[in-house]
Design an enzyme around this catalytic site. Structure first.
Site, short mmCIF file in Angstrom:
data_model
loop_
_atom_site.label_atom_id
_atom_site.label_comp_id
_atom_site.label_asym_id
_atom_site.label_seq_id
_atom_site.Cartn_x
_atom_site.Cartn_y
_atom_site.Cartn_z
N TYR A 139 4.19 18.19 12.16
CA TYR A 139 5.32 17.28 12.42
C TYR A 139 6.69 17.96 12.37
CZ TYR A 139 1.86 14.08 10.14
OH TYR A 139 0.74 13.40 9.73
N GLU A 196 0.81 -1.22 0.00
CA GLU A 196 0.00 0.00 0.00
C GLU A 196 0.84 1.27 0.00
OE1 GLU A 196 -3.72 -1.48 2.73
OE2 GLU A 196 -1.95 -0.73 3.75
N PRO A 197 1.63 1.49 -1.02
CA PRO A 197 2.42 2.72 -1.04
C PRO A 197 1.53 3.94 -1.33
CG PRO A 197 2.77 1.47 -3.05
CD PRO A 197 1.85 0.65 -2.20
N GLY A 198 1.74 5.01 -0.59
CA GLY A 198 1.01 6.25 -0.84
C GLY A 198 2.00 7.35 -1.14
N ARG A 199 2.71 7.77 -0.10
CA ARG A 199 3.69 8.85 -0.21
C ARG A 199 4.67 8.64 -1.37
NH1 ARG A 199 5.37 11.96 4.18
NH2 ARG A 199 4.53 10.39 5.57
N CYS A 245 -3.38 33.60 10.38
CA CYS A 245 -3.22 34.31 11.65
C CYS A 245 -2.87 33.31 12.73
CB CYS A 245 -4.50 35.06 11.98
SG CYS A 245 -4.73 36.41 10.84
#
Ligand SMILES: *Cc1c(COP(=O)(O)O)cnc(C)c1O
Length: 442
Positions: free
Chosen positions: A338, A294-297, A365
């Site tokens: 992060y 399940e690769p995403g990035r 802001c």
């Protein structure tokens, strides 16, 4: 230059992505703007797919983890490439369906799937649901019974592997909110529970150890632990899993602190993982499970950049120099979340030497609305086009309308030509769901 070189600097000293001049893109589409290189996305999908074909006789499927970047066009690309997707909400599944994505190649995740999400998934023929709680197993079984169907499911395990990555993106530590721990018997207990459910068909197990991981060993150990677990379950319960989903998490380059991987490196990660699965299957006398990743990035991360226009510049002498842009945490909250690091450059002066260190501030802001701290840049001027690299994953998908700013449009570049895949928002969009109660109307 290798085959993944999405970016280059052209003769005008401008940054190019997928053959398109970013200065032209900024002029034509305005900023802020997400830009994606289609070739890069396809190449990444293909390298995983062909590695499963070559190294594992095609006995598996790549699932694009679409939470990284979810919009109709990306599901359409995944469909064309013949891969599957994983979705983590009714909304992602709906988007995939609207893009014509085959439901049977969709897998649904989530630690607290809502009843209405499970109903929507079943009513639209989702391929597989990855169970992450007893409550979910019970509800799902009832819903499947009502519909007279038997639903394929996996169980999310937690192999207890600690990968070296940010604590918030580690998902398989023993104290994680995700999965059932293999080590303490929880995964075995939920297996008995799911096997006892008449309308659930347990196909196998899932694990996902975290994100932005570069150590091969982490993936290998996780795969080994789940394979050992599969063997022990076969011995104890006589149930042999026929599916192993090993999750995603392959890292990408953000700054020169990260390795810059080639396509062949990603193939090597997968090869090593497949090797471990084969070895363990042989060792335990198991059939080789159908393998899901399940690769995403890694599929969309480096495929995308964000273009901004430099606005106010504030030099707090001897302390800090801020370069403010027309975007910010509403289009990229990752520094705020992060302290993620990014590489930043002036897209219209990409060939120039960096002469100072500046902090890129957003327009919200909020003092924490920062994109990058103390990054090298040539002396920027208002009106320059600023590019933030590797924003393809977890930027658009995490964007919000905070401060009622517009979520930027996204364009897809193919062979130097760009087209909208997400249109720009308007003021009208911002108030679309607002309601003034009658008694407050003047
Ligand atoms: C987030 C996630 C992925 C994708 O992780 P990447 O680091 O983007 O590859 C895969 N599987 C599950 C279950 C996830 O939650």
């Amino acid at each position: 230059m290798n085959e993944r070189e999405t970016l280059k600097i052209n003769r005008l000293g401008h940054l190019e992505i997928g053959g398109a001049d970013t200065v032209d893109l900024a002029k034509e589409f305005g900023t802020p703007l997400y830009v994606f290189d289609e070739a890069h996305i396809r190449n990444m999908m293909r390298v995983y797919k062909t590695t499963i074909e070559k190294e594992y006789d095609g006995n598996g499927l790549v699932l694009y983890a679409s939470k990284a970047f979810s919009c109709e066009a990306v599901y359409a690309i995944a469909r064309e490439e013949g891969i599957g997707v994983d979705v983590v909400s009714g909304g992602e599944f709906y988007t995939a369906l609207k893009a014509g994505f085959p439901a049977d190649k969709a897998y649904m995740h989530g630690n607290n799937k809502l009843v209405r999400e499970l109903e929507f998934a079943l009513d639209n023929g989702i391929g597989n649901i990855v169970i992450d709680s007893y409550r979910e197993a019970d509800i799902l079984n009832d819903l499947a019974k009502k519909r007279g169907i038997k639903q394929n499911v996996l169980i999310r395990t937690n192999p207890g592997v600690e990968a070296h990555t940010h604590a918030f993106v580690q998902t398989a530590r023993t104290d994680s909110k995700f999965g059932f721990s293999i080590g303490d018997g929880a995964a075995e207990d939920i297996t008995r529970h799911v096997l006892s459910k008449e309308n659930l068909v347990l196909k196998g197990y899932h694990c996902h150890i975290g994100s932005q991981i570069f150590e091969k060993q982490s993936f290998i150990i996780a795969a080994e632990k789940v394979m050992d677990f599969i063997a022990s379950i076969k011995q104890k319960l006589g149930f042999e899993a026929c599916v192993l989903n090993i999750g995603g998490g392959f890292g990408v380059w953000y700054t020169d602190e990260d390795p810059k991987l080639k396509l062949s490196d990603y193939a090597d990660y997968l090869k090593a993982l497949i090797g471990a699965v084969k070895t363990k299957a042989a060792e335990h006398g198991l059939n080789k499970p159908y393998l899901l990743i399940e690769p995403g990035r890694s599929i969309v991360g480096e495929a995308g950049i964000t273009l901004y226009t430099v606005g106010a510049i504030k030099d707090i002498k001897g302390i800090k120099k801020y370069v403010a842009i027309d975007g910010g945490m509403f289009d990229n909250p990752r520094y705020a979340l992060y302290q993620s690091k990014y590489t930043v450059l002036l897209a219209d002066r990409a060939g120039e030497e960096c002469t100072e260190k500046v902090t890129i501030a957003g327009k919200c802001c909020e003092s924490g609305d920062i994109i990058a701290v103390d990054v090298p840049l040539p002396e920027a001027e208002s009106g320059n086009i600023l590019a933030v690299l590797t924003t393809g994953a977890y930027n658009y998908s995490m964007a919000s309308n905070y401060n009622r700013n517009f979520i930027p449009a996204a364009v897809l570049v193919n062979d130097g030509k760009a087209e909208y895949i997400v249109k720009p928002q308007t003021y009208e969009d911002l108030i679309r769901n607002d309601v003034i109660p009658e008694r407050l109307k003047k």
